[in-house]
Design a protein around this motif. Structure first.
Motif, PDB file in Angstrom:
ATOM      1  N   VAL A   9       0.545  -1.196   0.132  1.00  0.00           N
ATOM      2  CA  VAL A   9       0.300   0.199   0.314  1.00  0.00           C
ATOM      3  C   VAL A   9       1.018   1.191  -0.142  1.00  0.00           C
ATOM      4  O   VAL A   9       1.207   1.498   0.711  1.00  0.00           O
ATOM      5  CB  VAL A   9      -0.857   0.126   0.939  1.00  0.00           C
ATOM      6  N   ILE A  10       0.733   2.210  -0.943  1.00  0.00           N
ATOM      7  CA  ILE A  10       1.597   3.391  -0.592  1.00  0.00           C
ATOM      8  C   ILE A  10       0.012   4.683  -1.189  1.00  0.00           C
ATOM      9  O   ILE A  10      -0.205   4.660  -2.046  1.00  0.00           O
ATOM     10  CB  ILE A  10       2.391   2.899  -2.258  1.00  0.00           C
ATOM     11  N   ARG A  17      -3.512   4.834   5.310  1.00  0.00           N
ATOM     12  CA  ARG A  17      -2.983   3.069   5.127  1.00  0.00           C
ATOM     13  C   ARG A  17      -3.152   2.991   6.206  1.00  0.00           C
ATOM     14  O   ARG A  17      -3.174   1.456   5.985  1.00  0.00           O
ATOM     15  CB  ARG A  17      -1.780   4.119   5.174  1.00  0.00           C
ATOM     16  N   ASP A  18      -3.280   3.191   7.316  1.00  0.00           N
ATOM     17  CA  ASP A  18      -3.605   2.045   8.798  1.00  0.00           C
ATOM     18  C   ASP A  18      -4.461   1.514   7.896  1.00  0.00           C
ATOM     19  O   ASP A  18      -4.623   0.288   8.629  1.00  0.00           O
ATOM     20  CB  ASP A  18      -3.098   3.119   9.500  1.00  0.00           C
ATOM     21  N   LEU A  19      -5.809   2.201   7.915  1.00  0.00           N
ATOM     22  CA  LEU A  19      -7.278   1.582   7.524  1.00  0.00           C
ATOM     23  C   LEU A  19      -6.991   0.323   7.012  1.00  0.00           C
ATOM     24  O   LEU A  19      -7.847  -0.920   6.832  1.00  0.00           O
ATOM     25  CB  LEU A  19      -8.224   1.642   7.327  1.00  0.00           C
ATOM     26  N   THR A  33       3.999  -1.033   3.732  1.00  0.00           N
ATOM     27  CA  THR A  33       3.514   0.419   3.415  1.00  0.00           C
ATOM     28  C   THR A  33       4.259   0.977   3.543  1.00  0.00           C
ATOM     29  O   THR A  33       5.792   1.188   3.796  1.00  0.00           O
ATOM     30  CB  THR A  33       2.958   0.578   4.825  1.00  0.00           C
ATOM     31  N   ALA A  34       3.907   2.157   2.297  1.00  0.00           N
ATOM     32  CA  ALA A  34       5.015   3.525   1.949  1.00  0.00           C
ATOM     33  C   ALA A  34       4.469   4.702   2.280  1.00  0.00           C
ATOM     34  O   ALA A  34       3.415   4.909   1.539  1.00  0.00           O
ATOM     35  CB  ALA A  34       6.160   2.856   0.932  1.00  0.00           C
ATOM     36  N   GLU A  35       5.028   5.870   2.380  1.00  0.00           N
ATOM     37  CA  GLU A  35       4.008   7.361   2.376  1.00  0.00           C
ATOM     38  C   GLU A  35       4.273   8.253   1.065  1.00  0.00           C
ATOM     39  O   GLU A  35       3.689   8.557   1.633  1.00  0.00           O
ATOM     40  CB  GLU A  35       4.803   7.981   3.586  1.00  0.00           C
ATOM     41  N   ASN A  36       4.478   7.680   0.428  1.00  0.00           N
ATOM     42  CA  ASN A  36       4.805   8.022  -0.847  1.00  0.00           C
ATOM     43  C   ASN A  36       5.908   7.670  -2.419  1.00  0.00           C
ATOM     44  O   ASN A  36       6.016   6.221  -1.367  1.00  0.00           O
ATOM     45  CB  ASN A  36       5.692   9.790  -0.950  1.00  0.00           C
ATOM     46  N   LEU A  55      -2.412   1.521  -4.969  1.00  0.00           N
ATOM     47  CA  LEU A  55      -1.117   3.324  -5.320  1.00  0.00           C
ATOM     48  C   LEU A  55      -1.864   4.417  -5.240  1.00  0.00           C
ATOM     49  O   LEU A  55      -3.085   4.467  -5.978  1.00  0.00           O
ATOM     50  CB  LEU A  55      -0.313   2.665  -6.537  1.00  0.00           C
ATOM     51  N   ASP A  56      -1.468   5.322  -4.469  1.00  0.00           N
ATOM     52  CA  ASP A  56      -2.672   7.091  -4.440  1.00  0.00           C
ATOM     53  C   ASP A  56      -1.373   7.335  -5.022  1.00  0.00           C
ATOM     54  O   ASP A  56      -0.271   6.681  -6.146  1.00  0.00           O
ATOM     55  CB  ASP A  56      -1.943   7.065  -3.481  1.00  0.00           C
TER      56      ASP A  56
END
Length: 66
Positions: A9-10, A17-19, A33-36, A55-56
């Motif tokens: 999950v990016i 992300r946490d949900l 997960t990654a934040e960007n 991916l966002d």
């Protein structure tokens, strides 16, 4: 063909992300997960091949299109 259980999950929004992580882990998946986008690329270089990447597209640092 084996069963893949890894999902990446990016997503820059920490709450989303946490949900996503929580829901997917409750279903039995291993979640990374990654934040960007840049952190996502670095993550993908060191984890097992995921069966799905969520991916966002609109993120700071490196967006999903890049």
């Amino acid at each position: 063909m084996g069963v893949c259980k890894c999902i990446v999950v990016i997503e820059d929004d920490e709450g989303i992300r946490d949900l996503l992580r929580e829901v997917l882990e409750m279903e039995g998946y291993h979640v990374e997960t990654a934040e960007n986008g840049r952190a996502g690329v670095q993550l993908l270089e060191r984890v097992e091949k995921p069966c799905l990447i969520l991916l966002d597209l609109m993120m700071p640092v490196m967006n999903g299109w890049e």
